[in-house]
Write a protein that holds these residues in place. Structure first.
Motif, PDB file in Angstrom:
ATOM      1  N   UNK A  35      14.748  74.117  53.052  1.00  0.00           N
ATOM      2  CA  UNK A  35      15.816  74.638  53.901  1.00  0.00           C
ATOM      3  C   UNK A  35      16.856  75.418  53.104  1.00  0.00           C
ATOM      4  N   UNK A  36      16.393  76.232  52.164  1.00  0.00           N
ATOM      5  CA  UNK A  36      17.297  77.076  51.402  1.00  0.00           C
ATOM      6  C   UNK A  36      17.910  76.416  50.191  1.00  0.00           C
ATOM      7  N   UNK A  37      17.625  75.156  49.945  1.00  0.00           N
ATOM      8  CA  UNK A  37      18.153  74.453  48.776  1.00  0.00           C
ATOM      9  C   UNK A  37      17.068  74.376  47.712  1.00  0.00           C
ATOM     10  N   UNK A  38      17.417  74.750  46.506  1.00  0.00           N
ATOM     11  CA  UNK A  38      16.449  74.762  45.406  1.00  0.00           C
ATOM     12  C   UNK A  38      16.783  73.662  44.402  1.00  0.00           C
ATOM     13  N   UNK A  47      14.768  78.346  39.633  1.00  0.00           N
ATOM     14  CA  UNK A  47      14.060  79.590  39.932  1.00  0.00           C
ATOM     15  C   UNK A  47      14.932  80.595  40.666  1.00  0.00           C
ATOM     16  N   UNK A  48      16.122  80.192  41.097  1.00  0.00           N
ATOM     17  CA  UNK A  48      17.013  81.094  41.831  1.00  0.00           C
ATOM     18  C   UNK A  48      18.410  81.016  41.244  1.00  0.00           C
ATOM     19  N   UNK A  49      19.223  81.981  41.604  1.00  0.00           N
ATOM     20  CA  UNK A  49      20.623  81.979  41.183  1.00  0.00           C
ATOM     21  C   UNK A  49      21.429  81.066  42.098  1.00  0.00           C
ATOM     22  N   UNK A  50      22.523  80.511  41.599  1.00  0.00           N
ATOM     23  CA  UNK A  50      23.376  79.673  42.457  1.00  0.00           C
ATOM     24  C   UNK A  50      24.065  80.515  43.519  1.00  0.00           C
ATOM     25  N   UNK A  51      24.578  79.854  44.520  1.00  0.00           N
ATOM     26  CA  UNK A  51      25.307  80.543  45.560  1.00  0.00           C
ATOM     27  C   UNK A  51      26.588  81.153  44.988  1.00  0.00           C
ATOM     28  N   UNK A  52      27.061  82.212  45.619  1.00  0.00           N
ATOM     29  CA  UNK A  52      28.315  82.836  45.204  1.00  0.00           C
ATOM     30  C   UNK A  52      29.451  81.821  45.313  1.00  0.00           C
ATOM     31  N   UNK A 207      20.637  73.163  41.682  1.00  0.00           N
ATOM     32  CA  UNK A 207      20.640  74.540  41.149  1.00  0.00           C
ATOM     33  C   UNK A 207      21.801  75.370  41.680  1.00  0.00           C
ATOM     34  N   UNK A 208      22.885  74.721  42.077  1.00  0.00           N
ATOM     35  CA  UNK A 208      24.019  75.453  42.614  1.00  0.00           C
ATOM     36  C   UNK A 208      23.778  76.000  44.003  1.00  0.00           C
ATOM     37  N   UNK A 209      22.687  75.557  44.638  1.00  0.00           N
ATOM     38  CA  UNK A 209      22.368  76.030  45.990  1.00  0.00           C
ATOM     39  C   UNK A 209      22.700  74.994  47.054  1.00  0.00           C
ATOM     40  N   UNK A 210      22.906  73.745  46.642  1.00  0.00           N
ATOM     41  CA  UNK A 210      23.240  72.696  47.593  1.00  0.00           C
ATOM     42  C   UNK A 210      24.678  72.810  48.071  1.00  0.00           C
ATOM     43  N   UNK A 211      24.924  72.269  49.221  1.00  0.00           N
ATOM     44  CA  UNK A 211      26.257  72.363  49.816  1.00  0.00           C
ATOM     45  C   UNK A 211      26.696  71.060  50.470  1.00  0.00           C
ATOM     46  N   UNK A 212      25.759  70.302  50.978  1.00  0.00           N
ATOM     47  CA  UNK A 212      26.069  69.092  51.735  1.00  0.00           C
ATOM     48  C   UNK A 212      25.651  67.840  50.956  1.00  0.00           C
ATOM     49  N   UNK A 213      26.635  67.098  50.507  1.00  0.00           N
ATOM     50  CA  UNK A 213      26.379  65.941  49.666  1.00  0.00           C
ATOM     51  C   UNK A 213      26.952  64.673  50.304  1.00  0.00           C
ATOM     52  N   UNK A 214      26.477  63.527  49.824  1.00  0.00           N
ATOM     53  CA  UNK A 214      27.006  62.253  50.294  1.00  0.00           C
ATOM     54  C   UNK A 214      27.207  61.324  49.108  1.00  0.00           C
ATOM     55  N   UNK A 215      28.294  60.558  49.153  1.00  0.00           N
ATOM     56  CA  UNK A 215      28.627  59.580  48.114  1.00  0.00           C
ATOM     57  C   UNK A 215      28.477  58.195  48.731  1.00  0.00           C
ATOM     58  N   UNK A 216      27.575  57.389  48.178  1.00  0.00           N
ATOM     59  CA  UNK A 216      27.402  56.023  48.648  1.00  0.00           C
ATOM     60  C   UNK A 216      28.355  55.134  47.859  1.00  0.00           C
TER      61      UNK A 216
END
Length: 389
Positions: A35-38, A47-52, A207-216
């Motif tokens: 889903x767009x996350x590497x 393999x890809x550049x991080x998001x701006x 890889x700097x492409x993730x955006x949605x994280x969770x902390x347990x």
């Protein structure tokens, strides 16, 4: 592992086989994307550049520092004088499994140093702790080691201990400043560093492409909240548009339903790209539960236990942050010996101290520790030399 409040991670992430939305994303052994996350490949490469707008380079550098193997102790100055064999050291034992491990290590360290060690059973409730420390005041040891025993419960005895000349090593607690004590090993400063590394791991391991994280979060452990705040602050600076949800996992469920709670949460939040936690224990057996649920979300936790390390080596877990509690214990005694001799002990930068007892493990390095994680094999001999033994 820190019931003594307080104690992360990176490079190769296991292949994601099934995406959270159910679409296939078979990427072999070379990393992958969903889903767009590497995610990094087996060599930790992206393999890809991080998001701006994402400072991936700094996050990756931060993680890489802790991925390096420790090659020495951050303390190098020998003791100012020989250790007096009559030196007395008391250890407050709260009765937890971790405390028992610490005492066993402390026995070895005390034998090497040639000091007299005693164990004081405090229990976990306020009254028993207060009563136990009252007996310590009567004997006034040269050094008192309180690992994860909150001074809130024995603050009435602090003045008496200080008046008697007792050096108090207050480790594993985050509130030292409230009592005029030195912030020691695995305390406030170290917890902030660990939280920063967790935040950096979320960026680097996606890889700097993730955006949605969770902390347990483990609410019963005070250091967990400190690490959460530090991770939030780090992400706000390095990834302004990232989100970090918080989900509480009760400490009493660590050996039972914690994994199920994680799976349920990830099912309810299919947008999640990566999870971080202070208790890597929740990942033990988690991959199997995820497979049954048809999801695969990588994550990383602190204080990786031997089963975690085995999972990482087998590719069943992305990464972990192992901690050497034996070395941690020797640092506590070393601090006590130095301060008892009037030497200055200053923790002005916690990064090297955290690194000294910890290491980020990936599949390429976890296999180096089949008998359990050891941060620095020559630790005991180096301490003996510093102690004039």
């Amino acid at each position: 592992m820190r019931t003594f409040r307080n104690g992360v991670l990176l490079a190769a992430v296991m292949t994601l086989v099934v995406g959270l939305t159910g679409c296939s994303s078979d990427t072999g052994d070379g990393g992958g994307s969903t889903d767009g996350v590497t995610y990094p490949d087996a060599d930790g490469k992206c393999a890809v550049d991080p998001r701006d707008g994402v400072d991936y380079a700094s996050a990756n550098d931060y993680i890489s520092y802790f991925e390096e193997e420790s090659d020495g102790l951050p303390v190098t100055e020998p003791l100012a004088e020989p250790i007096d064999p009559s030196t007395t050291v008391a250890y407050l034992d709260n009765g937890s499994a971790v405390s028992a491990i610490i005492y066993s290590s402390l026995e070895q360290a005390a034998t090497t140093a040639g000091v007299q060690l005693s164990r004081v059973d405090t229990g976990l409730d306020a009254q028993s702790i207060n009563s136990a420390v009252s007996t310590v005041v009567e004997n006034a040891p040269d050094i008192l080691i309180a690992a994860a025993v909150d001074a809130t419960f024995f603050q009435s005895q602090l003045d008496a201990l200080k008046a008697a000349g007792t050096t108090i090593v207050y480790a594993g607690s985050s509130n030292a400043d409230q009592f005029g004590l030195l912030d020691s090993q695995s305390g406030l400063g170290a917890s902030k560093i660990n939280g920063q590394v967790l935040g950096a791991a979320a960026i680097a391991l996606t890889c700097g492409t993730g955006k949605n994280f969770v902390f347990y979060n483990i609410p019963e452990l005070s250091f967990s909240a400190i690490q959460l705040d530090a991770a939030k602050t780090y992400l706000a600076d390095a990834c302004p548009d990232c989100t970090l949800r918080t989900v509480d996992i009760p400490v009493t469920t660590m050996d039972t339903t914690a994994g199920d709670a994680v799976v349920s949460d990830l099912q309810a939040h299919p947008e999640t790209d990566f999870f971080i936690t202070v208790a890597d224990q929740i990942q033990i057996g988690l991959k199997g539960k995820m497979d049954l649920a048809g999801i695969d979300v990588p994550g990383m936790g602190q204080s990786s236990l031997p089963p975690n390390v085995e999972q990482i080596a087998s590719g069943l877990q992305a990464a972990g942050f192992a901690v050497d509690y034996n070395e941690y214990t020797w640092f506590m005694l070393d601090e006590g010996l130095r301060r008892a001799q009037g030497m200055d002990v200053v923790y002005d930068d916690w990064k090297p101290w955290v690194k000294a007892i910890s290491r980020v493990l990936t599949k390429s390095t976890a296999g180096d520790y089949p008998q359990g994680f050891v941060a620095y094999p020559d630790m005991a001999s180096d301490f003996a030399t510093l102690w004039g033994k």
